[in-house]
Design an enzyme around this catalytic site. Structure first.
Site, PDB file in Angstrom:
ATOM      1  N   LYS A 122       9.596  62.527 -21.681  1.00 19.69           N
ATOM      2  CA  LYS A 122       8.970  63.828 -21.904  1.00 19.69           C
ATOM      3  C   LYS A 122       9.958  64.895 -21.463  1.00 19.69           C
ATOM      4  O   LYS A 122      10.328  64.972 -20.298  1.00 19.69           O
ATOM      5  CB  LYS A 122       7.663  63.932 -21.113  1.00 19.69           C
ATOM      6  CG  LYS A 122       6.915  65.243 -21.346  1.00 19.69           C
ATOM      7  CD  LYS A 122       5.589  65.279 -20.597  1.00 19.69           C
ATOM      8  CE  LYS A 122       4.882  66.616 -20.794  1.00 19.69           C
ATOM      9  NZ  LYS A 122       3.590  66.683 -20.099  1.00 19.69           N
ATOM     10  N   THR A 171      -6.798  62.054 -22.790  1.00 19.65           N
ATOM     11  CA  THR A 171      -7.775  62.341 -23.833  1.00 19.65           C
ATOM     12  C   THR A 171      -7.419  61.633 -25.124  1.00 19.65           C
ATOM     13  O   THR A 171      -6.406  61.916 -25.737  1.00 19.65           O
ATOM     14  CB  THR A 171      -7.852  63.859 -24.090  1.00 19.65           C
ATOM     15  OG1 THR A 171      -8.212  64.495 -22.883  1.00 19.65           O
ATOM     16  CG2 THR A 171      -8.866  64.183 -25.155  1.00 19.65           C
ATOM     17  N   THR A 226       0.169  62.502 -20.699  1.00 20.50           N
ATOM     18  CA  THR A 226       1.569  62.564 -21.121  1.00 20.50           C
ATOM     19  C   THR A 226       2.566  62.536 -19.964  1.00 20.50           C
ATOM     20  O   THR A 226       3.709  62.118 -20.150  1.00 20.50           O
ATOM     21  CB  THR A 226       1.824  63.826 -21.964  1.00 20.50           C
ATOM     22  OG1 THR A 226       1.500  64.992 -21.194  1.00 20.50           O
ATOM     23  CG2 THR A 226       0.990  63.807 -23.236  1.00 20.50           C
ATOM     24  N   ASP A 227       2.159  62.952 -18.774  1.00 17.63           N
ATOM     25  CA  ASP A 227       3.140  63.123 -17.700  1.00 17.63           C
ATOM     26  C   ASP A 227       3.816  61.822 -17.275  1.00 17.63           C
ATOM     27  O   ASP A 227       5.005  61.820 -16.953  1.00 17.63           O
ATOM     28  CB  ASP A 227       2.482  63.779 -16.483  1.00 17.63           C
ATOM     29  CG  ASP A 227       2.216  65.262 -16.692  1.00 17.63           C
ATOM     30  OD1 ASP A 227       2.661  65.798 -17.734  1.00 17.63           O
ATOM     31  OD2 ASP A 227       1.548  65.877 -15.848  1.00 17.63           O
TER      32      ASP A 227
END
Length: 457
Positions: free
Chosen positions: A271, A116, A192-193
């Protein structure tokens, strides 16, 4: 700026009647009796919908549906707010200054990959959907319009767990195209992953880079009160438009509040939390920069590898898909290595224990893999620190078997780097030589004690 930039119809009439312009603090009393107060934001996307966008005191934008019975009042003009701020009065909401007219506005291209960029809230229904067009982005996060001229396009629309090396190549091509078309910076919106993998891929593919490439994502969707989407996008836009460096970085929240973001070098970031807004951290290094979005300020923390405008674009695209990243676990069987060799894999990155070890019963399978022309690399599951395979017997046996130590590289960065190298050469000796080189800031020659996180901080 037009006095009521982007507004039309009823919304425009209400604002004109009140003498309100973007940056003024206004009070909106709707016909249903509800009252809202905040900073009037411009609508860069022309729309006939009767909606006025204001920034509330909590820092979030909200689109308020209005009609002929709505009352709009100016509580405080922008000029007054700025004068008070200059005199030291605390501002309820930090304001972004418009780029002075004598300055050329930077041109920024935003590329959507399925993550997004910003979410467009349909205020009539409350539904949230991704906003991919430049107009929708500017409507959802109007602050970026103060910083640069924005263009946007969709490269792909996938969940980030479905990213593959062949798709990295497509993103590289699209980023290169944007730079060749004159972009002063590129933003890649990404889930983000697996964002760190893709960012690392671009860091290796762009051998020379004249402008920054900023990856950005959101840990929480914009329909949630704690969303980080807008804040991260504003920070990424600042980096793409204004940063003095020309590197591939990941730009995300630097702490749980809305104070600053961090620009992490692509080959150093991971992350580290499933849901925190400050989930991304630099490992075995320092973030490249600290970004204060509402102050429009970038503070360098580490020395850049490349300066903006110092190089002509040079791209070396292409990634080998027959590379595996394998985490060692107690009792891991040699057949796993044998299977990869039999299936034609050209590279294997091992996540070993500690200084870079696996069970000694795997050594012979690894030796056969190397003798078959497979490049085998050793990283550490500990993440922090450096592989040193000369200390213990198993490590020395692995070195003798032909395993390449990955210094202090993150396992996923070693995986991406090996994929990139094996797309360039089929010579194991050349692959070993290239892997030992610091190509994109992935190797830190010296660690200081402050690079390891401790509690309390």
């Amino acid at each position: 700026m037009d006095e009521a930039a982007g507004y039309t119809g009823v919304a425009l009439e209400l604002l004109k009647r009140a003498g309100a312009k973007p940056g003024d603090r206004i009070r909106i009393t709707r016909s249903d009796g509800r009252v809202f107060e905040g900073i009037l934001m411009p609508r860069y996307a022309l729309s006939a919908k009767p909606i006025i966008v204001v920034k509330l005191d909590n820092g979030y934008n909200v689109g308020l549906r209005v009609d002929e019975k709505t009352v709009v009042e100016v509580v405080k003009t922008r000029e007054t707010i700025l004068k008070e701020a200059a005199a030291g009065a605390p501002a309820a909401i930090p304001l972004l200054e418009e780029t002075p007219p004598e300055e050329r506005r930077p041109r920024i291209t935003i590329l959507g990959t399925g993550g997004t960029i910003a979410s467009k809230v349909e205020y009539e229904t409350g539904a949230v959907r991704p906003a991919f067009s430049a107009e929708e982005i500017l409507e959802a996060v109007p602050e970026v319009g103060f910083i640069a001229d924005i263009s946007a396009r969709v490269v792909m629309n996938i969940l980030s767990e479905n990213m593959r090396p062949r798709l990295w190549e497509k993103i590289v091509d699209e980023v290169a195209k944007a730079i060749e078309e004159g972009a002063d910076g590129v933003i890649v919106a990404h889930g983000t992953d697996t964002m760190a993998y893709t960012a690392s891929a671009l860091a290796f593919a762009f051998r020379k880079l004249p402008v920054p490439i900023a990856f950005v994502g959101a840990q929480r969707s914009s329909d949630r009160p704690s969303s980080d989407a807008a804040f991260n996008l504003i920070a990424a836009t600042l980096v793409a438009a204004k940063a003095p460096f020309a590197e591939v970085v990941v730009v995300m929240h630097g702490e749980t509040g809305d104070t600053y973001a961090l620009a992490h070098r692509a080959t150093r970031v991971r992350k580290m939390h499933t849901s925190r807004r400050d989930a991304f951290q630099t490992i075995n290094g320092r973030p490249l920069a600290k970004i204060y979005p509402f102050e429009r300020r970038i503070e360098l923390i580490d020395e850049p590898l490349r300066s903006r405008g110092a190089e002509e674009l040079e791209v070396a695209n292409g990634f080998e898909e027959k590379v595996a990243l394998v985490k060692y676990y107690p009792g891991m069987e040699p057949e796993i290595i044998d299977f990869l060799v039999d299936r034609g894999y050209r590279g294997i990155v091992l996540e070993g224990t500690g200084l870079g070890h696996v069970g000694e019963w795997l050594v012979e399978s690894i030796r056969r893999a190397v003798e078959a022309g497979v490049t085998v690399v050793m990283t550490s599951q500990t993440l922090f620190g450096r592989v040193n395979m000369n200390v213990y017997t198993t490590g020395r046996k692995l070195l003798q078997a032909g395993v390449i130590p990955a210094e202090d590289m993150l396992p996923e960065v070693a995986f991406v780097k090996l994929s990139w190298i094996l797309a360039r050469t089929s010579d194991p000796g050349e692959a070993r030589r290239l892997f030992a080189m610091n190509l994109a800031g992935e190797i830190t020659s010296r660690h200081t004690v402050d690079l390891y996180p401790r509690w309390p901080h």
